[in-house]
Write a protein that holds these residues in place. Structure first.
Motif, PDB file in Angstrom:
ATOM      1  N   VAL A  40      32.537  10.870  -2.852  1.00 51.24           N
ATOM      2  CA  VAL A  40      32.871  11.981  -4.120  1.00 51.24           C
ATOM      3  C   VAL A  40      33.352  10.700  -5.049  1.00 51.24           C
ATOM      4  CG1 VAL A  40      34.324  13.511  -5.262  1.00 51.24           C
ATOM      5  CG2 VAL A  40      33.715  13.903  -2.118  1.00 51.24           C
ATOM      6  N   PHE A  41      34.690  10.251  -4.708  1.00 48.15           N
ATOM      7  CA  PHE A  41      34.702   9.692  -5.973  1.00 48.15           C
ATOM      8  C   PHE A  41      34.155   8.014  -6.442  1.00 48.15           C
ATOM      9  CE2 PHE A  41      38.346   6.432  -7.823  1.00 48.15           C
ATOM     10  CZ  PHE A  41      38.700   7.251  -8.706  1.00 48.15           C
ATOM     11  N   LEU A  42      33.844   7.244  -5.466  1.00 47.65           N
ATOM     12  CA  LEU A  42      33.145   6.193  -6.375  1.00 47.65           C
ATOM     13  C   LEU A  42      31.803   6.843  -6.708  1.00 47.65           C
ATOM     14  CD1 LEU A  42      33.441   3.549  -2.944  1.00 47.65           C
ATOM     15  CD2 LEU A  42      34.427   3.321  -5.538  1.00 47.65           C
TER      16      LEU A  42
ATOM     17  N   SER B 150      36.354   7.847   4.051  1.00 52.78           N
ATOM     18  CA  SER B 150      34.690   7.487   3.698  1.00 52.78           C
ATOM     19  C   SER B 150      34.335   8.320   3.291  1.00 52.78           C
ATOM     20  CB  SER B 150      34.098   7.019   4.980  1.00 52.78           C
ATOM     21  OG  SER B 150      32.561   6.444   4.841  1.00 52.78           O
ATOM     22  N   GLU B 151      34.319   9.683   3.711  1.00 52.16           N
ATOM     23  CA  GLU B 151      33.888  11.088   2.562  1.00 52.16           C
ATOM     24  C   GLU B 151      34.195  11.113   1.021  1.00 52.16           C
ATOM     25  OE1 GLU B 151      34.680  14.509   4.968  1.00 52.16           O
ATOM     26  OE2 GLU B 151      33.007  14.027   6.858  1.00 52.16           O
ATOM     27  N   ILE B 152      35.784  10.914   0.685  1.00 50.05           N
ATOM     28  CA  ILE B 152      36.573  10.664  -0.268  1.00 50.05           C
ATOM     29  C   ILE B 152      35.956   9.616  -1.203  1.00 50.05           C
ATOM     30  CG2 ILE B 152      38.925  11.017  -1.708  1.00 50.05           C
ATOM     31  CD1 ILE B 152      39.862  12.330   0.605  1.00 50.05           C
ATOM     32  N   LEU B 153      35.980   8.838  -0.462  1.00 52.48           N
ATOM     33  CA  LEU B 153      35.564   7.550  -1.122  1.00 52.48           C
ATOM     34  C   LEU B 153      33.861   7.177  -1.788  1.00 52.48           C
ATOM     35  CD1 LEU B 153      38.053   4.867  -0.168  1.00 52.48           C
ATOM     36  CD2 LEU B 153      38.639   6.251  -2.157  1.00 52.48           C
ATOM     37  N   ASP B 154      33.448   7.977  -0.408  1.00 48.00           N
ATOM     38  CA  ASP B 154      31.431   7.515  -0.371  1.00 48.00           C
ATOM     39  C   ASP B 154      31.149   8.442  -0.817  1.00 48.00           C
ATOM     40  OD1 ASP B 154      32.887   3.980   0.355  1.00 48.00           O
ATOM     41  OD2 ASP B 154      32.377   5.004   2.345  1.00 48.00           O
TER      42      ASP B 154
ATOM     43  N   VAL C 289      39.621  12.808 -12.962  1.00 43.32           N
ATOM     44  CA  VAL C 289      39.065  12.005 -12.044  1.00 43.32           C
ATOM     45  C   VAL C 289      39.709  10.905 -11.229  1.00 43.32           C
ATOM     46  CG1 VAL C 289      37.366  10.328 -12.191  1.00 43.32           C
ATOM     47  CG2 VAL C 289      37.169  12.507 -13.448  1.00 43.32           C
ATOM     48  N   VAL C 290      40.482  10.344 -12.315  1.00 46.52           N
ATOM     49  CA  VAL C 290      41.643   9.287 -12.077  1.00 46.52           C
ATOM     50  C   VAL C 290      43.030   9.919 -10.525  1.00 46.52           C
ATOM     51  CG1 VAL C 290      43.401   7.544 -12.431  1.00 46.52           C
ATOM     52  CG2 VAL C 290      41.970   8.144 -13.793  1.00 46.52           C
TER      53      VAL C 290
END
Length: 198
Positions: free
Chosen positions: A185-187, A179-183, A146-147
């Motif tokens: 998926v990851f966050l 934005s796609e990676i963070l908002d 996850v990290v």
């Protein structure tokens, strides 16, 4: 070649400059210890003593030429801001690579003792721990996969778009990608696993 024998830091800098020049001029697939030695005007055994394989030499040349990927953990005041800052640095670094260097290191560096791919997860974990200290997360005890996810996703996109990554990272597309990676998926994943108590 001068009459003064180069040693220590001076010799190392000369070799790393030569390695970077070889990579930029001839490409990573053609990078050889012999070629670097000839350009640096030294013996290839001198290079092998410091860097046992070309992946280690290439990583050292990158760090020597471009500096460390991350000199300090970003502190923007928010988890998303810190992660965005870090991924922007990573994307910008990728713009400095020829596609063949990126492909070659992904193929060879994991088999070598380079530390390639291990820096980002450590920094991301520190970012998560800072978010805990600010009260954004309840804890930072998350699985390693996850990290490493945001860096892995960005690396995948760079690999997929390697021939045009300089243009992608240099235009507005990178903001959409982050934005796609963070908002998307990851966050959401991190908040589901370690979000603060409500």
């Amino acid at each position: 070649m001068t009459g003064t024998r180069r040693r220590g830091d001076e010799l190392e800098a000369t070799i790393l400059d030569a390695a970077w020049a070889e990579i930029m001029e001839n490409g990573y697939p053609r990078l050889t210890m012999e070629g670097v030695a000839a350009r640096a005007r030294t013996g290839k055994q001198v290079i092998y003593r410091r860097w046992p394989d070309r992946a280690q030499l290439a990583i050292a040349a990158i760090r020597h030429t471009l500096g460390p990927l991350v000199s300090e953990v970003p502190r923007t005041g928010s988890l998303r801001g810190d992660l965005r800052s870090l991924l922007l640095r990573m994307a910008d670094r990728g713009r400095q690579y020829r596609p063949d260097l990126f492909y070659g290191l992904l193929a060879e560096a994991p088999e070598s003792d380079t530390g390639f791919g291990t820096v980002m997860p450590g920094v991301i974990r520190a970012i998560l721990e800072n978010a805990v200290a600010r009260g954004e997360l309840a804890h930072a005890d998350l699985p390693s996969r996850v990290v490493s996810l945001p860096a892995d996703l960005l690396r995948y996109e760079a690999l997929r778009n390697a021939p045009r990554w300089g243009q992608v990272a240099g235009e507005g597309e990178i903001e959409q990608l982050l934005s796609e990676i963070l908002d998307d998926v990851f966050l959401p994943l991190v908040l589901a696993l370690a979000g603060p108590e409500t």
